[in-house]
Design a protein around this motif. Structure first.
Motif, PDB file in Angstrom:
ATOM      1  N   SER A 133      69.333  42.966  73.798  1.00 29.79           N
ATOM      2  CA  SER A 133      70.514  42.539  73.042  1.00 29.79           C
ATOM      3  C   SER A 133      71.650  43.480  73.412  1.00 29.79           C
ATOM      4  O   SER A 133      71.454  44.443  74.154  1.00 29.79           O
ATOM      5  N   ALA A 134      72.806  43.256  72.842  1.00 24.42           N
ATOM      6  CA  ALA A 134      73.934  44.176  73.013  1.00 24.42           C
ATOM      7  C   ALA A 134      73.723  45.373  72.085  1.00 24.42           C
ATOM      8  O   ALA A 134      73.002  45.256  71.087  1.00 24.42           O
ATOM      9  N   LYS A 173      78.814  46.456  65.589  1.00 24.77           N
ATOM     10  CA  LYS A 173      78.032  46.008  66.749  1.00 24.77           C
ATOM     11  C   LYS A 173      78.981  45.699  67.903  1.00 24.77           C
ATOM     12  O   LYS A 173      80.082  45.167  67.671  1.00 24.77           O
ATOM     13  N   THR A 196      78.848  43.292  69.954  1.00 23.79           N
ATOM     14  CA  THR A 196      79.180  41.855  69.953  1.00 23.79           C
ATOM     15  C   THR A 196      80.377  41.586  69.029  1.00 23.79           C
ATOM     16  O   THR A 196      81.275  40.831  69.383  1.00 23.79           O
ATOM     17  N   GLU A 214      75.550  41.779  76.003  1.00 23.57           N
ATOM     18  CA  GLU A 214      74.191  41.731  76.560  1.00 23.57           C
ATOM     19  C   GLU A 214      74.220  41.976  78.070  1.00 23.57           C
ATOM     20  O   GLU A 214      73.375  42.670  78.626  1.00 23.57           O
ATOM     21  N   PHE A 223      70.831  36.147  74.826  1.00 28.05           N
ATOM     22  CA  PHE A 223      71.946  35.549  74.071  1.00 28.05           C
ATOM     23  C   PHE A 223      72.762  34.493  74.810  1.00 28.05           C
ATOM     24  O   PHE A 223      73.424  33.699  74.191  1.00 28.05           O
ATOM     25  N   ARG A 232      74.322  33.349  66.765  1.00 30.37           N
ATOM     26  CA  ARG A 232      74.136  34.786  66.565  1.00 30.37           C
ATOM     27  C   ARG A 232      72.657  35.133  66.444  1.00 30.37           C
ATOM     28  O   ARG A 232      71.877  34.398  65.842  1.00 30.37           O
ATOM     29  N   GLY A 233      72.305  36.257  67.024  1.00 36.92           N
ATOM     30  CA  GLY A 233      70.904  36.660  67.018  1.00 36.92           C
ATOM     31  C   GLY A 233      70.095  35.968  68.108  1.00 36.92           C
ATOM     32  O   GLY A 233      68.865  36.040  68.147  1.00 36.92           O
TER      33      GLY A 233
HETATM   34  N1  ASP Z   1      74.310  40.313  70.219  1.00 41.44           N
HETATM   35  C1  ASP Z   1      74.188  39.012  69.635  1.00 41.44           C
HETATM   36  C2  ASP Z   1      74.463  39.096  68.143  1.00 41.44           C
HETATM   37  O1  ASP Z   1      74.867  40.137  67.657  1.00 41.44           O
HETATM   38  C3  ASP Z   1      72.880  38.369  69.927  1.00 41.44           C
HETATM   39  C4  ASP Z   1      71.658  39.153  69.538  1.00 41.44           C
HETATM   40  O2  ASP Z   1      71.744  40.330  69.195  1.00 41.44           O
HETATM   41  O3  ASP Z   1      70.559  38.584  69.588  1.00 41.44           O
HETATM   42  O4  ASP Z   1      74.343  38.117  67.472  1.00 41.44           O
END
Ligand code: ASP
Length: 443
Positions: free
Chosen positions: A37-38, A48, A50, A115, A174, A188-189
């Motif tokens: 991930s980032a 974060k 992102t 990412e 991502f 997200r995620g």
């Molecule tokens: N960096 C992206 C987010 O913060 C994706 C992830 O972390 O999976 O949503």
């Protein structure tokens, strides 16, 4: 043995975290494909990467100066690079990023750089090959109408071929891209989804998802003190719990691996010795408790619809649901009686359209009476063990009655995997506590 490992943002937030990740990856030769991930938060008030990218792109779009914002993002990576003593410069990458931001190439491109850059840094640190997800994770604009434009089959074919002869690689999570190269992110995620896609493409034995908790908990720790970790959960059980917001894993991440029978192991980067939670297709392993997990959510509305002889009127249910569909409202549960039917909907979605829906139901289905009740919570008690155990529902209701909680609705799925109960919002926490203490604490 082939393992795909995904590391979340908090696992890669600093040089110190990178070191833990490298130790984990390099301690097991089967950990061949790594999805980062980032960089996430280093401390609770941190931002974060992102989110920094979204903010920065927003400014670029309205023509504001983004130098300071880009410098802030750059310094997050530089801190990691310096902390790891890496000989790596991201200057050229940032020159391209700055130009693309100014040219407004798209918000998904902007978000994906978190990412992308972390993938470059991690690949260098691990001495693994870097493979850009934009080249092999494919989206297709023509699928957009179905609300999901990810092209699972094209991706699987391309990725399988690309990774066939690769020993060790880092593939950023991502995002992917359309055929014309335009970058597209998952929601997200979504790095969890990338990990699952890669695991399917290489036919992994295990998909390890490393995060900052030691797996799924039986109940929400904000409600129950120190809840126990779920050791093993099936995909179906997780689905029953996930839509209530269990939160650890992106809910779409189970689909690619599930179809190939690849288990997911949720692990804690900060406590690598913990065995975490195994998510499996099926298991003969009995869990220690009859129930696997409890999840719930507040903020539902029950729309009760009465009509004499409803049971013999063909098409009544369809007409009622039509009224919800016409107003763009999805329903959560629909328990029914002989002359009555109740539709549970999310209160925040429903509130504005309430009277329109009532009018539509009257027009389409001609009920005798409609009654709406708000401020309800739904709790799902899930467990594969309930099927073979007598008296579970009895114990559940006794626990709630003992805690003085009035049950407004109950629904047991015919698979006997879950019991859904509706209670007043204000009884939500007490109900979960009572259920946990009956089925877990007392064992
Ligand atoms: N960096 C992206 C987010 O913060 C994706 C992830 O972390 O999976 O949503």
């Amino acid at each position: 043995m082939k393992t795909v490992v995904k590391f979340g943002g908090s696992s890669l937030a600093s040089a110190e975290q990178f070191k833990k990740v490298s130790e984990i990856v390099l301690s097991d030769k089967s950990r061949r494909f790594v999805i980062p991930s980032a960089p996430g938060k280093r401390f609770p008030a941190d931002i974060k990467v992102t989110d920094m990218l979204y903010i920065c792109y927003d400014k670029a779009k309205s023509g504001k100066d983004i130098k300071k914002d880009l410098d802030g993002i750059k310094s997050r990576y530089q801190e990691i690079i310096d902390g790891l003593n890496l000989k790596l410069s991201l200057e050229d990458e940032f020159t391209v990023i700055e130009k693309n931001f100014k040219d407004n190439v798209g918000v998904d491109y902007a978000a994906s750089r978190g990412e992308y850059l972390n993938g470059i840094v991690l690949a260098k640190y691990l001495d693994f090959e870097f493979i850009d997800a934009a080249d092999f994770i494919r989206f297709d604009e023509s699928l957009a109408l179905q609300n999901n434009d990810f092209d699972a089959e094209a991706t699987n074919t391309m990725l399988h071929k690309r990774l066939e002869n690769v020993d060790y690689a880092v593939i950023p999570g991502f995002y992917g891209a359309y055929e014309n190269g335009k970058v597209k992110t998952f929601s997200r995620g979504g790095s969890d989804i990338t990990g699952s896609i890669v695991a399917r493409a290489v036919m992994a034995d295990v998909y390890e998802n490393w995060t900052d908790v030691s797996g799924f908990l039986i109940a929400d720790p904000r409600v129950v003190d120190n809840p126990k970790v779920i050791e093993t959960i099936t995909y179906r059980e997780l689905r029953e719990l996930a839509y209530m917001g269990a939160g650890v894993l992106h809910e779409e991440a189970i689909f690619p691996v599930r179809r190939e029978g690849i288990p997911i192991n949720i692990r804690n980067t900060n406590k690598p010795g913990d065995s975490g939670t195994w998510i499996v297709e099926s298991t003969c392993q009995k869990s220690k408790y009859i129930i696997t997990g409890i999840a719930g959510k507040k903020g539902f509305c029950a729309v009760n619809i009465d009509k004499d002889l409803m049971n013999s009127e063909i098409g009544f249910g369809r007409k009622v649901l039509q009224a919800f569909e016409d107003n763009g409202i999805s329903f959560e549960h629909m328990p029914s009686g002989i002359d009555t039917l109740t539709v549970f909907v999310h209160q925040d979605e429903f509130a504005d359209k309430e009277q329109k829906v009532v009018a539509s139901i009257h027009r389409l289905a001609h009920p005798d009476h409609i009654d709406i009740e708000g401020d309800l919570a739904i709790i799902a008690v899930v467990g594969r063990g309930m099927k073979s155990t007598r008296g579970t529902a009895g114990r559940l209701f006794a626990a709630l009655s003992f805690a003085n909680i009035n049950i407004r609705m109950m629904d047991q799925g015919s698979s006997e995997l879950n019991i859904i109960i509706g209670v007043a919002n204000e009884d939500f926490e007490a109900a979960i506590k009572a259920i946990y203490s009956t089925f877990v604490d007392s064992v």
